[in-house]
Scaffold this motif. Structure first.
Motif, PDB file in Angstrom:
ATOM      1  N   SER A 111      -2.555   8.635   4.207  1.00 47.62           N
ATOM      2  CA  SER A 111      -1.498   8.792   2.919  1.00 47.62           C
ATOM      3  C   SER A 111      -1.791  10.435   2.657  1.00 47.62           C
ATOM      4  O   SER A 111      -3.329  10.517   2.345  1.00 47.62           O
ATOM      5  N   TYR A 112      -1.359  11.322   2.081  1.00 48.91           N
ATOM      6  CA  TYR A 112      -1.599  12.775   1.297  1.00 48.91           C
ATOM      7  C   TYR A 112      -1.143  13.102   0.312  1.00 48.91           C
ATOM      8  O   TYR A 112      -0.138  12.773  -0.065  1.00 48.91           O
ATOM      9  N   LEU A 113      -2.023  13.457  -0.547  1.00 46.71           N
ATOM     10  CA  LEU A 113      -1.076  13.614  -1.469  1.00 46.71           C
ATOM     11  C   LEU A 113      -2.144  15.749  -1.935  1.00 46.71           C
ATOM     12  O   LEU A 113      -2.493  16.126  -2.212  1.00 46.71           O
ATOM     13  N   LEU A 114      -0.691  15.820  -2.109  1.00 43.31           N
ATOM     14  CA  LEU A 114      -0.111  17.728  -2.893  1.00 43.31           C
ATOM     15  C   LEU A 114      -0.668  17.385  -4.509  1.00 43.31           C
ATOM     16  O   LEU A 114       0.425  17.541  -4.299  1.00 43.31           O
ATOM     17  N   VAL A 115      -1.884  17.540  -4.314  1.00 39.01           N
ATOM     18  CA  VAL A 115      -1.894  18.435  -5.833  1.00 39.01           C
ATOM     19  C   VAL A 115      -1.250  20.449  -6.699  1.00 39.01           C
ATOM     20  O   VAL A 115      -2.061  20.889  -6.847  1.00 39.01           O
ATOM     21  N   ASP A 116      -0.059  20.179  -6.157  1.00 51.23           N
ATOM     22  CA  ASP A 116       0.334  21.439  -6.928  1.00 51.23           C
ATOM     23  C   ASP A 116       0.902  22.043  -8.594  1.00 51.23           C
ATOM     24  O   ASP A 116       0.694  21.200  -9.294  1.00 51.23           O
ATOM     25  N   GLU A 117       1.617  23.250  -8.339  1.00 46.12           N
ATOM     26  CA  GLU A 117       2.718  23.244  -9.890  1.00 46.12           C
ATOM     27  C   GLU A 117       3.303  22.002 -10.291  1.00 46.12           C
ATOM     28  O   GLU A 117       3.373  21.299 -10.913  1.00 46.12           O
ATOM     29  N   LYS A 118       3.850  21.195  -9.026  1.00 46.86           N
ATOM     30  CA  LYS A 118       4.755  19.817  -8.885  1.00 46.86           C
ATOM     31  C   LYS A 118       3.703  18.880  -7.673  1.00 46.86           C
ATOM     32  O   LYS A 118       3.037  19.816  -6.986  1.00 46.86           O
ATOM     33  N   THR A 119       3.658  17.690  -7.730  1.00 46.71           N
ATOM     34  CA  THR A 119       2.375  17.029  -7.625  1.00 46.71           C
ATOM     35  C   THR A 119       3.398  16.061  -6.162  1.00 46.71           C
ATOM     36  O   THR A 119       4.410  15.639  -6.859  1.00 46.71           O
ATOM     37  N   VAL A 120       3.138  15.490  -4.913  1.00 46.51           N
ATOM     38  CA  VAL A 120       3.172  15.341  -3.441  1.00 46.51           C
ATOM     39  C   VAL A 120       2.893  14.616  -2.863  1.00 46.51           C
ATOM     40  O   VAL A 120       1.638  14.721  -2.442  1.00 46.51           O
ATOM     41  N   LEU A 121       3.298  13.493  -2.935  1.00 50.17           N
ATOM     42  CA  LEU A 121       2.683  12.846  -2.445  1.00 50.17           C
ATOM     43  C   LEU A 121       3.728  12.362  -0.468  1.00 50.17           C
ATOM     44  O   LEU A 121       4.767  12.091  -0.409  1.00 50.17           O
ATOM     45  N   LEU A 122       2.990  12.234   0.561  1.00 50.37           N
ATOM     46  CA  LEU A 122       3.108  12.241   1.328  1.00 50.37           C
ATOM     47  C   LEU A 122       2.630  11.169   2.272  1.00 50.37           C
ATOM     48  O   LEU A 122       1.459  10.900   2.457  1.00 50.37           O
ATOM     49  N   ASP A 123       3.924   9.888   2.546  1.00 49.22           N
ATOM     50  CA  ASP A 123       4.098   8.213   2.867  1.00 49.22           C
ATOM     51  C   ASP A 123       3.156   7.837   1.940  1.00 49.22           C
ATOM     52  O   ASP A 123       1.798   8.258   1.215  1.00 49.22           O
ATOM     53  N   THR A 124       3.522   6.645   1.660  1.00 49.73           N
ATOM     54  CA  THR A 124       2.155   5.380   1.576  1.00 49.73           C
ATOM     55  C   THR A 124       1.419   4.781   2.468  1.00 49.73           C
ATOM     56  O   THR A 124       0.968   5.389   3.991  1.00 49.73           O
ATOM     57  N   VAL A 125       1.308   3.707   2.124  1.00 54.21           N
ATOM     58  CA  VAL A 125       0.156   3.079   3.046  1.00 54.21           C
ATOM     59  C   VAL A 125       0.336   1.391   3.470  1.00 54.21           C
ATOM     60  O   VAL A 125       1.765   1.658   2.177  1.00 54.21           O
ATOM     61  N   ASP A 126       0.437   0.712   4.717  1.00 57.01           N
ATOM     62  CA  ASP A 126       1.015  -1.137   4.274  1.00 57.01           C
ATOM     63  C   ASP A 126       0.019  -1.847   2.687  1.00 57.01           C
ATOM     64  O   ASP A 126      -0.894  -1.252   2.334  1.00 57.01           O
ATOM     65  N   LEU A 127       0.708  -2.243   3.026  1.00 55.43           N
ATOM     66  CA  LEU A 127       0.369  -3.688   1.508  1.00 55.43           C
ATOM     67  C   LEU A 127      -0.691  -3.886   2.070  1.00 55.43           C
ATOM     68  O   LEU A 127      -1.974  -4.319   0.336  1.00 55.43           O
ATOM     69  N   SER A 128      -0.941  -4.035   2.592  1.00 51.12           N
ATOM     70  CA  SER A 128      -2.494  -4.646   2.713  1.00 51.12           C
ATOM     71  C   SER A 128      -4.375  -4.025   2.385  1.00 51.12           C
ATOM     72  O   SER A 128      -4.945  -4.506   2.314  1.00 51.12           O
ATOM     73  N   ILE A 129      -3.587  -2.606   1.729  1.00 43.66           N
ATOM     74  CA  ILE A 129      -4.974  -1.685   0.984  1.00 43.66           C
ATOM     75  C   ILE A 129      -4.332  -0.509  -0.208  1.00 43.66           C
ATOM     76  O   ILE A 129      -4.849   0.363  -0.389  1.00 43.66           O
ATOM     77  N   SER A 130      -3.313  -1.911  -0.514  1.00 41.36           N
ATOM     78  CA  SER A 130      -2.558  -0.637  -1.028  1.00 41.36           C
ATOM     79  C   SER A 130      -3.031  -1.161  -2.806  1.00 41.36           C
ATOM     80  O   SER A 130      -2.194  -0.038  -3.370  1.00 41.36           O
ATOM     81  N   ASP A 131      -3.794  -2.534  -3.101  1.00 42.41           N
ATOM     82  CA  ASP A 131      -4.727  -1.806  -4.376  1.00 42.41           C
ATOM     83  C   ASP A 131      -5.300  -0.495  -4.372  1.00 42.41           C
ATOM     84  O   ASP A 131      -5.564   0.376  -4.952  1.00 42.41           O
TER      85      ASP A 131
END
Length: 399
Positions: free
Chosen positions: A38-58
């Motif tokens: 999963s990838y997180l872009l931190v710009d003037e706005k923040t953008v998360l690109l996809d999440t992950v399986d529940l198994s590693i959600s914590d």
């Protein structure tokens, strides 16, 4: 404890590994684990690109919070809705209730089906649409059936990162590494990558080709898949592999022998063929007992080698079940452009050869050798010329 790595300016990898899961999609063995990226872009706005399986959600939520700090999450881009990537959407919506979701129209249909929240603030994008988030502009690239109908890729026009969803993914955990130049891909990841592609995406070669043609028009500097390492060097290597796999071209001139034997007689015939091929100079041979080897490994090598030999006993007037399963799998995955030899066996009603030919006859561009034949119970002296002819035919058709 958070686990975050910077990919390039403003962009962070915030996924993780799963080493506990024994079978991906509850089918394919993954003894070396798998990564959920999963990838997180931190710009003037923040953008998360996809999440992950529940198994590693914590761990995933910890990673998101570590990168964002007190900042809100403004947008969630969903490139692929399969639960191993979309499983943590509910947590993101709980922790960041004002987040706006970006995806294709089909994405939102699937969000409803999986009982995630949707709202009027969500943004439907089409092929070629762009959005600016500050210094970074994202272009959304439709990639239906790579390998679900809602799938898209996302390209950051400012830094050249192409987020490719399941394309260019691989089995195997990353173990703290992130980039392709931090691993020995040829040694450690090529086999898992081929097995991942052939079994998960392999059916959709034309769709992969379409995505690659779109990507070829972009100035791609990074390939960021949802499983496996991020490519920042030698992109041509993995692009060449995907080009071959998606065109159903063999990587190597060689022979895959898959046999199914109840009492060892068909196995002996398969070994006899292998010996004759080696004596004639073909040593690039891989032999599998279909009863002992998970079919995903057989499929992977079927995508690798130019020639396949199926040696099967007759079982209940049919093909021996493990060999039949393999044959039906490569048929469903649209494998083509292979030369195939067949050795059947049977004691009182040998039908395996005929039935294997019938299935292969329904597949595209599969050249079944005329020298294919059937033994009765055990290989005998009168079968030797037939086996020799089959071996000669395989050698003659090798480039």
């Amino acid at each position: 404890m958070h686990n975050v790595r910077e990919i390039t300016k403003d962009l962070y990898s915030i996924g993780g590994d799963d080493r506990k899961l024994s079978r991906f999609e509850n089918i394919h063995p993954i003894p070396e684990g798998i990564s959920y990226n999963s990838y997180l872009l931190v710009d003037e706005k923040t953008v998360l690109l996809d999440t992950v399986d529940l198994s590693i959600s914590d761990n995933f939520i910890e990673n998101v919070q570590e990168v964002l700090g007190e900042r809100p999450l403004d947008y969630l881009v969903i490139n692929h809705m399969e639960p191993d990537h979309a499983g943590s959407i509910g947590f993101i919506q709980e922790y960041y209730p004002d987040v706006k979701v970006i995806g294709t129209k089909k994405t939102f249909d699937l969000l409803d089906q999986f009982n995630f929240k949707t709202s009027e603030d969500n943004i439907v994008v089409k092929d070629g649409d762009t959005m600016s988030f500050g210094e970074h502009e994202l272009m959304f690239i439709s990639a239906p059936m790579v390998h679900w109908p809602e799938t898209m890729a996302t390209f950051d026009t400012s830094n050249g990162v192409l987020f490719t969803a399941d394309a260019f993914g691989t089995f195997k955990s990353l173990d703290g590494k992130l980039f392709n130049d931090e691993v020995d891909f040829e040694s450690d990841f090529l086999v898992p990558a081929r097995r991942y592609y052939s079994n998960i995406v392999g059916k959709y070669g034309p769709q992969v080709q379409s995505l690659m043609k779109k990507a070829s028009k972009l100035d791609v500097k990074y390939i960021a898949p949802l499983h496996g390492p991020v490519w920042r060097t030698d992109l041509e290597y993995i692009l060449d592999k995907y080009d071959k796999w998606s065109k159903y071209e063999a990587e190597e001139q060689g022979v895959l022998i898959v046999y199914g034997s109840m009492y060892g007689n068909t196995e002996k015939a398969a070994e006899d063929l292998a010996k004759r091929l080696i004596q004639k100079g073909m040593t690039n041979i891989k032999m599998y007992d279909a009863s002992k080897t998970h079919v995903s490994y057989l499929v992977s090598d079927a995508f690798k080698y130019s020639h396949i030999v199926l040696a099967s006993a007759t079982y209940n007037l049919n093909i021996y079940t493990p060999v039949q399963n393999f044959l039906l799998d490569i048929k469903s995955l649209n494998l083509r452009n292979r030369t195939v030899g067949i050795v059947g066996n049977g004691s009182w009603a040998p039908t395996a050869e005929k039935l294997m030919k019938e299935i292969l006859g329904k597949m595209k561009d599969m050249d079944v050798l005329e020298e294919s034949f059937t033994i009765t119970s055990t290989m005998k002296e009168e079968d030797v010329p037939k086996m020799e002819a089959l071996a000669d035919s395989i050698i003659e058709t090798l480039e």
